[in-house]
Write an enzyme that holds these catalytic residues in place. Sequence first.
Site, mmCIF file in Angstrom:
data_model
loop_
_atom_site.group_PDB
_atom_site.id
_atom_site.type_symbol
_atom_site.label_atom_id
_atom_site.label_comp_id
_atom_site.label_asym_id
_atom_site.label_seq_id
_atom_site.Cartn_x
_atom_site.Cartn_y
_atom_site.Cartn_z
ATOM 1 N N CYS A 185 0.804 -1.158 0.545
ATOM 2 C CA CYS A 185 -0.348 -0.171 0.110
ATOM 3 C C CYS A 185 0.595 0.868 -0.130
ATOM 4 O O CYS A 185 1.135 2.673 -1.269
ATOM 5 C CB CYS A 185 -0.967 -0.388 1.464
ATOM 6 S SG CYS A 185 -1.865 1.161 1.545
ATOM 7 N N CYS A 186 2.180 1.157 0.671
ATOM 8 C CA CYS A 186 2.739 2.215 1.112
ATOM 9 C C CYS A 186 3.718 2.260 -0.537
ATOM 10 O O CYS A 186 4.025 3.933 -1.110
ATOM 11 C CB CYS A 186 3.726 2.165 2.048
ATOM 12 S SG CYS A 186 3.164 2.938 3.865
ATOM 13 N N CYS A 239 -1.246 8.354 7.043
ATOM 14 C CA CYS A 239 -2.392 8.363 6.899
ATOM 15 C C CYS A 239 -3.261 7.771 7.869
ATOM 16 O O CYS A 239 -2.629 8.096 9.232
ATOM 17 C CB CYS A 239 -2.365 7.201 5.302
ATOM 18 S SG CYS A 239 -1.778 7.428 4.551
ATOM 19 N N CYS A 270 -3.536 4.544 9.599
ATOM 20 C CA CYS A 270 -1.945 4.276 10.109
ATOM 21 C C CYS A 270 -0.888 5.390 11.242
ATOM 22 O O CYS A 270 -0.374 4.710 11.802
ATOM 23 C CB CYS A 270 -1.109 3.801 8.929
ATOM 24 S SG CYS A 270 -1.445 2.468 8.096
ATOM 25 N N CYS A 297 7.947 3.452 5.926
ATOM 26 C CA CYS A 297 7.281 2.915 4.827
ATOM 27 C C CYS A 297 8.365 3.346 3.652
ATOM 28 O O CYS A 297 7.576 2.453 2.625
ATOM 29 C CB CYS A 297 6.136 4.373 4.305
ATOM 30 S SG CYS A 297 7.037 5.907 4.322
#
Length: 245
Positions: free
Chosen positions: A120-121, A201, A204, A229
């Site tokens: 995702c990162c 985010c 997170c 990340c």
Amino acid sequence: MSAIDLYDRPSPDFDAKVERATALLREQAAAHPRLTQASSLGAEDMVVTHLIHLAGIEASVFVLETGKLHAETLAMIPKIEQRYSTSVRVFRPKHESVVHFVRHNGDDAMYRSLELRKGCCDIRKMEPLARALADHDGWITGLRREQSNARADVAEVVQEPARVKISPLVDWTWGDVWHFIALHGLDYNELHDRFFPSIGCEPCTRAISVGEDFRSGRWWWEQESAKECGLHVQPAVSSLDRTPA
């Protein structure tokens, strides 16, 4: 009580740190004229933006708008643009990549495995970062050694393969950051008043409790050694940051 009330505690050598930071920025701007600042829109990066202003150098500011940032974070963009009469460059992930990832892994994939979280990162941060840094020979960050064990040895200047990375706040304390904010009347992310020292985010990031580590609110379900990340994973020191013996 505001974050300024809680954290405004400068080091005895605060003034020297400010002088060193502005001098470093001028030195690096002279050697690397195409600079840009990577701003997370948190406290450190608001300080860095103002240091760039005080140093009188040319450097654009960019934000990685992941599609998952808090509304309070995004609200900082127009404040920067108004104060410094500049346009903040905003880089977003590729829509088709996000749709594909979510369709196959779900919107909560980051909680299920480290591999999925980093995936995702990669989509939301790393690929946009590459576009943001293109055509620049240096980038400026708000990294501090105090932030985490993983950053304890971060250098002021690191020569990366394609550009130089400059971190003028490496030896600043959290108290120094907030003293500078108070001293210059800087805007800051409202989440800092709600015990969010490190802001990423929304899925997170959480508030921290008294006694918890500075970055414990980031990816709190993971081990500390995994809490990056990819934006700042690189050799810890550089010869550019060493004084000859």
